[in-house]
Write a protein that holds these residues in place. Structure first.
Motif, PDB file in Angstrom:
ATOM      1  N   ILE A 286     -10.265  20.904 -23.147  1.00 41.18           N
ATOM      2  CA  ILE A 286     -10.553  22.313 -22.808  1.00 41.18           C
ATOM      3  C   ILE A 286     -10.594  22.561 -21.291  1.00 41.18           C
ATOM      4  O   ILE A 286     -10.700  23.700 -20.858  1.00 41.18           O
ATOM      5  CB  ILE A 286     -11.895  22.805 -23.412  1.00 41.18           C
ATOM      6  CG1 ILE A 286     -13.055  21.887 -23.007  1.00 41.18           C
ATOM      7  CG2 ILE A 286     -11.805  22.977 -24.913  1.00 41.18           C
ATOM      8  CD1 ILE A 286     -14.437  22.458 -23.353  1.00 41.18           C
ATOM      9  N   ASN A 288      -9.555  23.349 -17.651  1.00 45.90           N
ATOM     10  CA  ASN A 288      -8.427  24.095 -17.100  1.00 45.90           C
ATOM     11  C   ASN A 288      -7.657  23.186 -16.134  1.00 45.90           C
ATOM     12  O   ASN A 288      -8.220  22.733 -15.134  1.00 45.90           O
ATOM     13  CB  ASN A 288      -8.980  25.319 -16.356  1.00 45.90           C
ATOM     14  CG  ASN A 288      -7.893  26.285 -15.950  1.00 45.90           C
ATOM     15  OD1 ASN A 288      -6.706  25.934 -15.961  1.00 45.90           O
ATOM     16  ND2 ASN A 288      -8.286  27.490 -15.595  1.00 45.90           N
ATOM     17  N   ARG A 326      -4.351  30.586 -21.641  1.00 41.56           N
ATOM     18  CA  ARG A 326      -5.528  30.327 -20.801  1.00 41.56           C
ATOM     19  C   ARG A 326      -6.582  29.525 -21.553  1.00 41.56           C
ATOM     20  O   ARG A 326      -6.831  29.773 -22.735  1.00 41.56           O
ATOM     21  CB  ARG A 326      -6.153  31.652 -20.350  1.00 41.56           C
ATOM     22  CG  ARG A 326      -5.208  32.503 -19.537  1.00 41.56           C
ATOM     23  CD  ARG A 326      -5.794  33.874 -19.229  1.00 41.56           C
ATOM     24  NE  ARG A 326      -4.776  34.743 -18.653  1.00 41.56           N
ATOM     25  CZ  ARG A 326      -4.785  36.074 -18.719  1.00 41.56           C
ATOM     26  NH1 ARG A 326      -5.780  36.697 -19.334  1.00 41.56           N
ATOM     27  NH2 ARG A 326      -3.818  36.772 -18.174  1.00 41.56           N
ATOM     28  N   THR A 327      -7.227  28.630 -20.816  1.00 37.15           N
ATOM     29  CA  THR A 327      -8.333  27.830 -21.376  1.00 37.15           C
ATOM     30  C   THR A 327      -9.598  28.696 -21.465  1.00 37.15           C
ATOM     31  O   THR A 327      -9.666  29.785 -20.864  1.00 37.15           O
ATOM     32  CB  THR A 327      -8.556  26.588 -20.488  1.00 37.15           C
ATOM     33  OG1 THR A 327      -8.511  26.993 -19.125  1.00 37.15           O
ATOM     34  CG2 THR A 327      -7.529  25.503 -20.758  1.00 37.15           C
ATOM     35  N   PRO A 328     -10.645  28.211 -22.182  1.00 43.88           N
ATOM     36  CA  PRO A 328     -11.839  29.047 -22.425  1.00 43.88           C
ATOM     37  C   PRO A 328     -12.543  29.535 -21.158  1.00 43.88           C
ATOM     38  O   PRO A 328     -13.144  30.614 -21.148  1.00 43.88           O
ATOM     39  CB  PRO A 328     -12.754  28.121 -23.227  1.00 43.88           C
ATOM     40  CG  PRO A 328     -11.831  27.139 -23.881  1.00 43.88           C
ATOM     41  CD  PRO A 328     -10.680  26.961 -22.962  1.00 43.88           C
ATOM     42  N   GLY A 332      -9.792  32.478 -22.468  1.00 48.33           N
ATOM     43  CA  GLY A 332      -8.732  32.233 -23.448  1.00 48.33           C
ATOM     44  C   GLY A 332      -9.194  31.352 -24.587  1.00 48.33           C
ATOM     45  O   GLY A 332     -10.364  30.958 -24.663  1.00 48.33           O
ATOM     46  N   THR A 333      -8.247  31.032 -25.483  1.00 44.74           N
ATOM     47  CA  THR A 333      -8.587  30.169 -26.619  1.00 44.74           C
ATOM     48  C   THR A 333      -7.672  28.950 -26.635  1.00 44.74           C
ATOM     49  O   THR A 333      -7.649  28.193 -27.599  1.00 44.74           O
ATOM     50  CB  THR A 333      -8.404  30.928 -27.948  1.00 44.74           C
ATOM     51  OG1 THR A 333      -7.080  31.477 -27.949  1.00 44.74           O
ATOM     52  CG2 THR A 333      -9.417  32.039 -28.123  1.00 44.74           C
ATOM     53  N   HIS A 334      -6.901  28.773 -25.586  1.00 42.13           N
ATOM     54  CA  HIS A 334      -5.931  27.675 -25.570  1.00 42.13           C
ATOM     55  C   HIS A 334      -6.553  26.385 -25.035  1.00 42.13           C
ATOM     56  O   HIS A 334      -7.563  26.407 -24.343  1.00 42.13           O
ATOM     57  CB  HIS A 334      -4.715  28.072 -24.723  1.00 42.13           C
ATOM     58  CG  HIS A 334      -3.934  29.194 -25.324  1.00 42.13           C
ATOM     59  ND1 HIS A 334      -4.175  30.516 -25.013  1.00 42.13           N
ATOM     60  CD2 HIS A 334      -2.947  29.186 -26.240  1.00 42.13           C
ATOM     61  CE1 HIS A 334      -3.355  31.282 -25.718  1.00 42.13           C
ATOM     62  NE2 HIS A 334      -2.600  30.499 -26.471  1.00 42.13           N
ATOM     63  N   SER A 335      -5.879  25.296 -25.380  1.00 42.59           N
ATOM     64  CA  SER A 335      -6.342  23.987 -24.907  1.00 42.59           C
ATOM     65  C   SER A 335      -5.658  23.657 -23.573  1.00 42.59           C
ATOM     66  O   SER A 335      -4.691  24.326 -23.169  1.00 42.59           O
ATOM     67  CB  SER A 335      -5.987  22.921 -25.945  1.00 42.59           C
ATOM     68  OG  SER A 335      -4.578  22.826 -26.056  1.00 42.59           O
ATOM     69  N   ASP A 338      -2.079  22.978 -24.277  1.00 38.79           N
ATOM     70  CA  ASP A 338      -1.268  24.199 -24.493  1.00 38.79           C
ATOM     71  C   ASP A 338      -0.750  24.715 -23.150  1.00 38.79           C
ATOM     72  O   ASP A 338       0.410  25.126 -23.022  1.00 38.79           O
ATOM     73  CB  ASP A 338      -2.104  25.319 -25.129  1.00 38.79           C
ATOM     74  CG  ASP A 338      -2.455  25.048 -26.583  1.00 38.79           C
ATOM     75  OD1 ASP A 338      -1.754  24.232 -27.210  1.00 38.79           O
ATOM     76  OD2 ASP A 338      -3.430  25.647 -27.071  1.00 38.79           O
TER      77      ASP A 338
END
Ligand code: ATP
Length: 354
Positions: A286, A288, A326-328, A332-335, A338
């Motif tokens: 997770i 960034n 985008r990471t959390p 965002g909700t992406h890893s 991603d």
């Protein structure tokens, strides 16, 4: 431009135009972030050979540290994660500080520029934070003079105050900036911060076309939170520099976005701007990756590999701004993977044009 501002020696390329660079992954999220950088570099053929040195914070002695410093002296350039300091023992110094001091990396530069569309407290921030990187409260000279009384030395030297002030004004001149703000607490620390401010005022005389003002650190934090747009270039002592960098990076999207550059006359070290270890988020896919990727782009630019720097910058920008991968930490909700895979996908589509 970089050469003119800092006079940092830029190592000449080796056979085939390649550069050797020391990689210090550090602890926490450092190793995974370095893995992403290596993948991206491999994918776009960036002509860099990394010499990876792991510094284990739990080992006694400084053999790893000495080896890392020798490697940076040989390569001239390093990409770095944050190295943990596990022990509270006075004899164990922070390896991060030791590297900066040993290599005389006297200036730290963090360009805090907002990305459009990224959720943040303030939009359109564009401030260059220039921090004295070796003096001040980081002298690591603390002792207990008598039981229950601890003293800590804050060291300000004319030479280092002048080198960082000159860097700030020179940077402002070469980058068409208008104003330098020197940050201090000279109303209380009259000798130490007083000297830092006095030197900045003197150096300003060589840059009459630029505006120079000064601001007390506590007011600076309040002003940074309420109206960061008033700042252009900031000239700061070591501790105030890290506080203000964290405040302003936080305002524009946090620790995962912005990179930081450390320069001396001979060596340059690139790393994420807020120098976090990220222990709590390590190994979870997770973190960034952008701050470390931006640090690697700074490094490529420093070494003159401008085309590789540009394609990686464009692909990263497109990923988080246009494609909203985008990471959390950026809402965002992406890893992490991603984000990196999207960057690789964009690089692959561009490949035909290389
Ligand atoms: P520690 O050494 O205990 O990890 P630290 O002072 O280095 O502490 P961190 O806790 O690592 O600071 O980082 C501060 C905050 O920034 C944490 O909430 C962390 O999750 C976040 N952070 C740091 N780097 C990143 C990143 N690349 N992506 C997302 N969040 C990050």
């Amino acid at each position: 431009l970089q050469k003119k501002v800092t006079d940092t020696d830029i190592p000449s390329a080796q056979y085939g135009g390649r550069h050797g660079v020391t990689m210090l992954p550090g602890g926490g999220i450092g190793p995974e972030l370095m893995g992403y950088v290596r993948e991206i570099f491999r994918y776009c053929g960036a002509p860099i050979d990394f010499e990876v040195i792991d510094i284990d914070p739990s080992t006694e002695g400084n053999d790893d540290l000495d080896y890392a410093i020798t490697s940076i002296k040989r390569n001239g350039v390093a990409l770095k994660g944050n190295i943990e300091t596990k022990s509270q023992s006075l004899s164990e110094v922070s390896r991060n500080v030791a590297i900066r001091n040993e290599l005389d990396l006297y200036v730290n530069v963090v360009h805090c520029k907002s990305y459009p569309g990224i959720p943040a407290r303030h939009k359109d921030v564009d401030v260059v934070l220039i921090r004295q990187n070796t003096d001040g409260e980081y002298a690591m000279l603390e002792h207990e003079s008598v039981r229950g009384v601890v003293e800590s030395m804050k060291v300000v030297t004319v030479d280092n105050a002048e080198r960082v002030a000159r860097y700030a004004f020179e940077y402002a001149r070469q980058n068409n900036r208008k104003r330098v703000t020197t940050i201090h607490k000279a109303n209380i620390m009259k000798l130490s911060d007083g000297l830092f401010l006095e030197v900045a005022n003197r150096v300003h005389k060589d840059y009459p076309e630029l505006e120079h003002n000064n601001m007390i650190i506590d007011n600076t934090c309040m002003q940074a939170v309420s109206n960061p747009h008033q700042f252009d270039v900031m000239n700061m002592t070591n501790l105030y520099g890290t506080i203000v960098s964290n405040v302003i990076c936080g305002l524009i999207g946090g620790a995962g976005l912005i990179s930081g550059r450390n320069y001396g006359d001979h060596y340059a070290v690139f790393e994420p701007g807020t120098r976090n270890t990220g222990t709590a988020i390590a190994g979870k896919n997770i973190a960034n990756p952008v701050a470390m990727i931006n640090a690697s782009i700074d490094m490529l630019n420093h070494l003159g590999h401008k085309e590789h720097a540009q394609v990686i910058y464009d692909a990263t920008y497109q990923t988080i701004v246009n494609d909203a991968i985008r990471t959390p930490d950026l809402g965002g909700t992406h890893s992490s993977t991603d984000v990196v895979e999207n960057i690789l996908k964009i690089l692959s589509a561009k490949r035909v044009n290389w």
